[in-house]
Design a protein around this motif. Structure first.
Motif, PDB file in Angstrom:
ATOM      1  N   LEU A 153      -5.798 -31.022  -7.263  1.00  0.00           N
ATOM      2  CA  LEU A 153      -4.854 -30.164  -6.523  1.00  0.00           C
ATOM      3  C   LEU A 153      -3.537 -30.045  -7.298  1.00  0.00           C
ATOM      4  CD1 LEU A 153      -3.999 -28.504  -4.079  1.00  0.00           C
ATOM      5  CD2 LEU A 153      -3.520 -30.624  -2.846  1.00  0.00           C
ATOM      6  N   LYS A 154      -3.089 -31.186  -7.846  1.00  0.00           N
ATOM      7  CA  LYS A 154      -1.855 -31.151  -8.660  1.00  0.00           C
ATOM      8  C   LYS A 154      -2.014 -30.186  -9.829  1.00  0.00           C
ATOM      9  CE  LYS A 154       0.079 -35.701  -7.934  1.00  0.00           C
ATOM     10  NZ  LYS A 154       0.038 -37.077  -8.384  1.00  0.00           N
ATOM     11  N   LYS A 155      -3.179 -30.267 -10.487  1.00  0.00           N
ATOM     12  CA  LYS A 155      -3.449 -29.384 -11.636  1.00  0.00           C
ATOM     13  C   LYS A 155      -3.436 -27.919 -11.211  1.00  0.00           C
ATOM     14  CE  LYS A 155      -6.619 -31.959 -14.299  1.00  0.00           C
ATOM     15  NZ  LYS A 155      -8.038 -32.217 -14.519  1.00  0.00           N
ATOM     16  N   ALA A 156      -4.128 -27.640 -10.091  1.00  0.00           N
ATOM     17  CA  ALA A 156      -4.258 -26.251  -9.622  1.00  0.00           C
ATOM     18  C   ALA A 156      -2.876 -25.678  -9.283  1.00  0.00           C
ATOM     19  CB  ALA A 156      -5.176 -26.192  -8.409  1.00  0.00           C
ATOM     20  N   ILE A 157      -2.032 -26.480  -8.642  1.00  0.00           N
ATOM     21  CA  ILE A 157      -0.690 -25.995  -8.284  1.00  0.00           C
ATOM     22  C   ILE A 157       0.145 -25.811  -9.560  1.00  0.00           C
ATOM     23  CG2 ILE A 157       1.458 -26.588  -7.086  1.00  0.00           C
ATOM     24  CD1 ILE A 157      -0.269 -28.050  -4.979  1.00  0.00           C
ATOM     25  N   ALA A 158       0.022 -26.767 -10.498  1.00  0.00           N
ATOM     26  CA  ALA A 158       0.785 -26.670 -11.755  1.00  0.00           C
ATOM     27  C   ALA A 158       0.380 -25.413 -12.530  1.00  0.00           C
ATOM     28  CB  ALA A 158       0.557 -27.914 -12.609  1.00  0.00           C
ATOM     29  N   LYS A 207       4.923 -31.134   0.080  1.00  0.00           N
ATOM     30  CA  LYS A 207       5.492 -32.001  -0.963  1.00  0.00           C
ATOM     31  C   LYS A 207       4.782 -31.781  -2.311  1.00  0.00           C
ATOM     32  CE  LYS A 207       7.112 -36.666  -1.890  1.00  0.00           C
ATOM     33  NZ  LYS A 207       6.660 -36.716  -3.268  1.00  0.00           N
ATOM     34  N   MET A 208       3.467 -31.531  -2.247  1.00  0.00           N
ATOM     35  CA  MET A 208       2.752 -31.253  -3.500  1.00  0.00           C
ATOM     36  C   MET A 208       3.358 -30.006  -4.174  1.00  0.00           C
ATOM     37  SD  MET A 208      -0.039 -33.400  -3.644  1.00  0.00           S
ATOM     38  CE  MET A 208      -1.308 -32.667  -4.622  1.00  0.00           C
ATOM     39  N   LEU A 209       3.767 -29.051  -3.358  1.00  0.00           N
ATOM     40  CA  LEU A 209       4.320 -27.795  -3.902  1.00  0.00           C
ATOM     41  C   LEU A 209       5.723 -28.019  -4.460  1.00  0.00           C
ATOM     42  CD1 LEU A 209       3.138 -25.449  -1.010  1.00  0.00           C
ATOM     43  CD2 LEU A 209       2.237 -25.485  -3.345  1.00  0.00           C
ATOM     44  N   THR A 210       6.543 -28.752  -3.722  1.00  0.00           N
ATOM     45  CA  THR A 210       7.925 -28.959  -4.189  1.00  0.00           C
ATOM     46  C   THR A 210       7.922 -29.920  -5.391  1.00  0.00           C
ATOM     47  OG1 THR A 210       8.276 -30.636  -2.475  1.00  0.00           O
ATOM     48  CG2 THR A 210       9.012 -28.410  -1.981  1.00  0.00           C
ATOM     49  N   ASP A 211       7.013 -30.901  -5.416  1.00  0.00           N
ATOM     50  CA  ASP A 211       6.910 -31.797  -6.577  1.00  0.00           C
ATOM     51  C   ASP A 211       6.565 -31.009  -7.843  1.00  0.00           C
ATOM     52  OD1 ASP A 211       7.524 -33.978  -5.049  1.00  0.00           O
ATOM     53  OD2 ASP A 211       5.507 -34.853  -5.059  1.00  0.00           O
ATOM     54  N   GLY A 213       7.697 -28.144  -8.512  1.00  0.00           N
ATOM     55  CA  GLY A 213       8.898 -27.427  -8.946  1.00  0.00           C
ATOM     56  C   GLY A 213       9.284 -26.224  -8.101  1.00  0.00           C
ATOM     57  N   PHE A 214       8.440 -25.836  -7.145  1.00  0.00           N
ATOM     58  CA  PHE A 214       8.772 -24.665  -6.312  1.00  0.00           C
ATOM     59  C   PHE A 214      10.011 -24.981  -5.465  1.00  0.00           C
ATOM     60  CE2 PHE A 214       4.238 -23.894  -7.160  1.00  0.00           C
ATOM     61  CZ  PHE A 214       4.264 -22.548  -7.516  1.00  0.00           C
ATOM     62  N   GLY A 215      11.059 -24.173  -5.632  1.00  0.00           N
ATOM     63  CA  GLY A 215      12.345 -24.469  -4.980  1.00  0.00           C
ATOM     64  C   GLY A 215      12.440 -23.962  -3.553  1.00  0.00           C
ATOM     65  N   THR A 216      11.591 -22.976  -3.194  1.00  0.00           N
ATOM     66  CA  THR A 216      11.619 -22.441  -1.828  1.00  0.00           C
ATOM     67  C   THR A 216      10.193 -22.415  -1.274  1.00  0.00           C
ATOM     68  OG1 THR A 216      13.441 -20.963  -2.448  1.00  0.00           O
ATOM     69  CG2 THR A 216      12.302 -20.466  -0.388  1.00  0.00           C
ATOM     70  N   ILE A 217      10.064 -22.878  -0.036  1.00  0.00           N
ATOM     71  CA  ILE A 217       8.748 -22.857   0.630  1.00  0.00           C
ATOM     72  C   ILE A 217       8.922 -22.140   1.964  1.00  0.00           C
ATOM     73  CG2 ILE A 217       6.858 -24.265   1.579  1.00  0.00           C
ATOM     74  CD1 ILE A 217       7.286 -24.804  -1.418  1.00  0.00           C
ATOM     75  N   GLU A 218       7.997 -21.248   2.260  1.00  0.00           N
ATOM     76  CA  GLU A 218       8.018 -20.566   3.562  1.00  0.00           C
ATOM     77  C   GLU A 218       6.709 -20.857   4.290  1.00  0.00           C
ATOM     78  OE1 GLU A 218      10.358 -16.616   1.792  1.00  0.00           O
ATOM     79  OE2 GLU A 218       8.386 -16.381   2.715  1.00  0.00           O
ATOM     80  N   ILE A 219       6.789 -21.438   5.466  1.00  0.00           N
ATOM     81  CA  ILE A 219       5.579 -21.584   6.296  1.00  0.00           C
ATOM     82  C   ILE A 219       5.569 -20.398   7.235  1.00  0.00           C
ATOM     83  CG2 ILE A 219       4.283 -23.029   7.883  1.00  0.00           C
ATOM     84  CD1 ILE A 219       5.260 -25.375   6.411  1.00  0.00           C
ATOM     85  N   MET A 253      14.952 -25.271  -8.488  1.00  0.00           N
ATOM     86  CA  MET A 253      15.103 -26.311  -7.465  1.00  0.00           C
ATOM     87  C   MET A 253      16.593 -26.536  -7.197  1.00  0.00           C
ATOM     88  SD  MET A 253      13.525 -28.367  -5.483  1.00  0.00           S
ATOM     89  CE  MET A 253      11.839 -28.319  -6.070  1.00  0.00           C
ATOM     90  N   PRO A 254      17.070 -26.333  -5.950  1.00  0.00           N
ATOM     91  CA  PRO A 254      18.480 -26.595  -5.660  1.00  0.00           C
ATOM     92  C   PRO A 254      18.821 -28.075  -5.911  1.00  0.00           C
ATOM     93  CG  PRO A 254      17.434 -25.413  -3.844  1.00  0.00           C
ATOM     94  CD  PRO A 254      16.338 -25.831  -4.776  1.00  0.00           C
ATOM     95  N   ALA A 255      20.083 -28.325  -6.301  1.00  0.00           N
ATOM     96  CA  ALA A 255      20.493 -29.698  -6.627  1.00  0.00           C
ATOM     97  C   ALA A 255      20.276 -30.633  -5.433  1.00  0.00           C
ATOM     98  CB  ALA A 255      21.966 -29.703  -7.044  1.00  0.00           C
ATOM     99  N   ASP A 256      20.422 -30.107  -4.213  1.00  0.00           N
ATOM    100  CA  ASP A 256      20.264 -30.976  -3.034  1.00  0.00           C
ATOM    101  C   ASP A 256      18.858 -30.895  -2.440  1.00  0.00           C
ATOM    102  OD1 ASP A 256      20.515 -28.407  -2.169  1.00  0.00           O
ATOM    103  OD2 ASP A 256      21.958 -28.836  -0.577  1.00  0.00           O
ATOM    104  N   GLY A 257      17.885 -30.437  -3.220  1.00  0.00           N
ATOM    105  CA  GLY A 257      16.485 -30.449  -2.756  1.00  0.00           C
ATOM    106  C   GLY A 257      16.006 -29.072  -2.337  1.00  0.00           C
ATOM    107  N   PRO A 258      14.686 -28.955  -2.144  1.00  0.00           N
ATOM    108  CA  PRO A 258      14.079 -27.652  -1.861  1.00  0.00           C
ATOM    109  C   PRO A 258      14.507 -27.062  -0.513  1.00  0.00           C
ATOM    110  CG  PRO A 258      12.497 -29.433  -1.504  1.00  0.00           C
ATOM    111  CD  PRO A 258      13.710 -30.056  -2.122  1.00  0.00           C
TER     112      PRO A 258
END
Ligand SMILES: C[S@@+](CC[C@H](N)C(=O)[O-])C[C@H]1O[C@@H](n2cnc3c(N)ncnc32)[C@H](O)[C@@H]1O
Length: 322
Positions: A153-158, A207-211, A213-219, A253-258
């Motif tokens: 999964l990590k590979k696929a997201i990367a 968390k897998m997505l933000t790890d 490097g994706f800085g914004t997540i929308e559910i 990625m914002p300095a204070d987190g995603p």
């Protein structure tokens, strides 16, 4: 046999013999003006939500779709682009590529505007995308990534992160589950391939997505999906599975987190016309503003008695802070 080989075999079978109940979705099959979805594509809808959102698809984006299934969402994406090779469709299963190729011919017969050449079908693995770095505006996968075990999964997201342009969007739909699953379920290769026993809790998935490097997540949506019950599955308790629709955006990625939008909103109801937190958030009196979870926490930490913060609705539809 590895679970990836089992997955390959399950989808080879699903390509050769369409299986209407394989992945169930509560989504209606939506058609737009002039868009007809052939019956065979509907029967081969193996997704668990929709990854096609009109607001992602303005200005002829370059699109990539991984795990083509019967091709329904590729046809829906092509509707917005209508150019030769406008959507790249990848799959590891030859029979699935062949089935979708055939289905596009049927779609051509039913849709004046559509040509099979709008979709560039390629053999390719989600774990090693045959696509250039920084070349895609909108990448999508529907009900594939939940099958992958953690390292894959990590590979696929990367890989998706690598091929997206800066600010490009990865749009996904996958089952999620907030309950722990026992090891028998987790290690059942067939159930995993059928999108029933690989799902993660939403927070872990995000968390897998933000790890990566994706800085914004929308559910964007969260809905009921399946039940695993003790009579039919190796579990002592009833397990409730949901599905979510998520966009992960390749923002820095914002300095204070995603910024993670889970459908919260803030409403200021004090004595002034507006409240300004001087960090970029202006709340007009009695007007809801969509906020990410980080902003929700920062506003709650102010301890004011004139700002209401809603619970997560898991339905974020754009706009608001950040
Ligand atoms: C659950 S189906 C979803 C199909 C389609 N996205 C839909 O919504 O109908 C999973 C798809 O991923 C493909 N697939 C399986 N493993 C893959 C891999 N490693 N890389 C790319 N595609 C894969 C399968 O052949 C199948 O088309």
């Amino acid at each position: 046999m590895s679970y990836l080989e089992t997955t390959h075999d399950v989808y080879k079978e699903a390509a050769l013999t369409p299986d209407v109940g394989l992945c169930c979705t509560t989504n209606p099959i939506w058609e737009l003006p002039g868009l007809k979805i052939p019956k065979i594509m509907q029967e081969m809808n193996y997704g668990c939500g929709s990854t096609v959102h009109a607001r992602d698809l303005t200005n002829n984006p370059t699109m990539l779709y991984v795990g083509v299934g019967g091709g329904m969402e590729l046809l829906q994406f092509a509707y917005f682009n209508r150019q030769k090779g406008g959507v790249i469709g990848l799959d590891v299963v030859d029979e699935m590529l062949e089935a979708s190729r055939k289905n596009f011919k049927e779609a051509e017969a039913q849709n004046d505007w559509f040509k099979s050449e709008f979709v560039d079908l390629r053999k390719g693995d989600a774990l090693n995308l045959p696509v250039e770095d920084n070349s895609i505006d909108v990448a999508a996968q529907n009900c594939l990534f939940n099958i992958f075990k953690t390292d894959d999964l990590k590979k696929a997201i990367a890989e998706m992160y690598r091929v997206l342009k800066p600010h490009g969007k990865l749009v996904m739909s996958d089952p999620t589950c907030e309950q722990p699953m026992n090891e028998t379920l987790r290690n059942d290769e067939r159930l995993r391939a059928l999108c029933l026993s690989g799902s993660l809790p939403i927070a872990e998935y995000v968390k897998m997505l933000t790890d990566a490097g994706f800085g914004t997540i929308e559910i964007r949506a969260r809905k009921p999906y399946r039940i695993l019950d003790p009579k039919n599955y190796p579990t002592d308790e009833l397990i409730y599975i949901e599905s979510i629709e998520v966009a992960a955006i390749k923002d820095p990625m914002p300095a204070d987190g995603p910024c993670i939008f889970t459908g919260k909103a803030a409403i200021y109801f004090g004595t002034e016309d507006y409240f300004d937190d001087e960090k970029g958030h202006v709340l007009l009196k009695n007007q809801p503003i969509a906020i990410c979870d980080k902003t929700a926490k920062a506003l709650a930490d102010l301890g004011r008695d004139d700002i209401f913060i809603s619970e997560s609705t898991y339905h974020y539809d754009g706009g608001g802070c950040c």
